[in-house]
Design a protein around this motif. Structure first.
Motif, short mmCIF file in Angstrom:
data_model
loop_
_atom_site.label_atom_id
_atom_site.label_comp_id
_atom_site.label_asym_id
_atom_site.label_seq_id
_atom_site.Cartn_x
_atom_site.Cartn_y
_atom_site.Cartn_z
N ASP A 170 5.49 10.11 1.79
CA ASP A 170 4.39 10.85 1.15
C ASP A 170 3.54 9.99 0.23
O ASP A 170 2.58 10.48 -0.36
N GLN A 171 3.90 8.73 0.09
CA GLN A 171 3.19 7.85 -0.83
C GLN A 171 1.95 7.23 -0.16
O GLN A 171 1.93 7.01 1.04
N PRO A 172 0.93 6.94 -0.96
CA PRO A 172 -0.28 6.35 -0.39
C PRO A 172 -0.06 4.89 0.00
O PRO A 172 0.64 4.16 -0.69
N LEU A 173 -0.67 4.50 1.11
CA LEU A 173 -0.64 3.09 1.53
C LEU A 173 -1.82 2.36 0.91
O LEU A 173 -2.82 2.97 0.54
N SER A 174 -1.71 1.05 0.82
CA SER A 174 -2.78 0.23 0.24
C SER A 174 -3.21 0.80 -1.12
O SER A 174 -4.39 0.96 -1.41
N ASN A 175 -2.24 1.06 -1.96
CA ASN A 175 -2.42 1.84 -3.18
C ASN A 175 -2.68 1.01 -4.44
O ASN A 175 -2.36 1.44 -5.55
N VAL A 176 -3.29 -0.18 -4.29
CA VAL A 176 -3.62 -1.03 -5.44
C VAL A 176 -5.11 -1.35 -5.40
O VAL A 176 -5.64 -1.74 -4.36
N TYR A 177 -5.76 -1.20 -6.56
CA TYR A 177 -7.20 -1.48 -6.69
C TYR A 177 -7.43 -2.39 -7.90
O TYR A 177 -6.76 -2.26 -8.91
#
Length: 120
Positions: free
Chosen positions: A47-54
């Motif tokens: 359920d976690q977002p992928l590519s979740n770093v900005y």
């Protein structure tokens, strides 16, 4: 300086940024803020977002998202779930993926400086 408006929204230099997932952590660097997004309402990794770093500049503009940086790093996927972000002793960004990839990244450019595998 940033102001967290709610779990999904930041105000940086009068630029309002809305994210689809909750902001789990923010690491401040001299020129940027690094944001880690997370689905805090679920313990299930699926359920976690992928590519979740900005990386967000101090002017409130998005400089980069981690997906293109790690694209093609793993032949099975071009998106990764990042579980931790930290500032290292040299002023660089340390990223850790769920799969066990650890990388040292320039927080402004997003360039990978060093990478290793942390799971056996």
């Amino acid at each position: 300086m940033y102001k967290k408006i709610n779990d999904f929204t930041l105000n940086i230099n009068n630029e309002v940024l809305n994210f689809d997932y909750k902001i789990k952590s923010i690491v401040e660097f001299e020129k940027v803020y690094i944001i880690l997004l997370w689905n805090i309402d679920s313990d299930n990794m699926a359920d976690q977002p992928l590519s979740n770093v900005y990386s967000i500049g101090k002017n409130g503009k998005v400089l980069w998202n981690v997906k293109p940086i790690f694209q093609n790093y793993n032949k099975y996927t071009d998106e990764h779930l990042f579980i931790d972000i930290q500032k290292d002793d040299n002023g660089n960004l340390q990223l850790q993926t769920f799969e066990g990839i650890k990388a040292i990244v320039d927080p402004v450019s997003g360039r990978i400086l060093q990478k290793s595998w942390t799971k056996g």
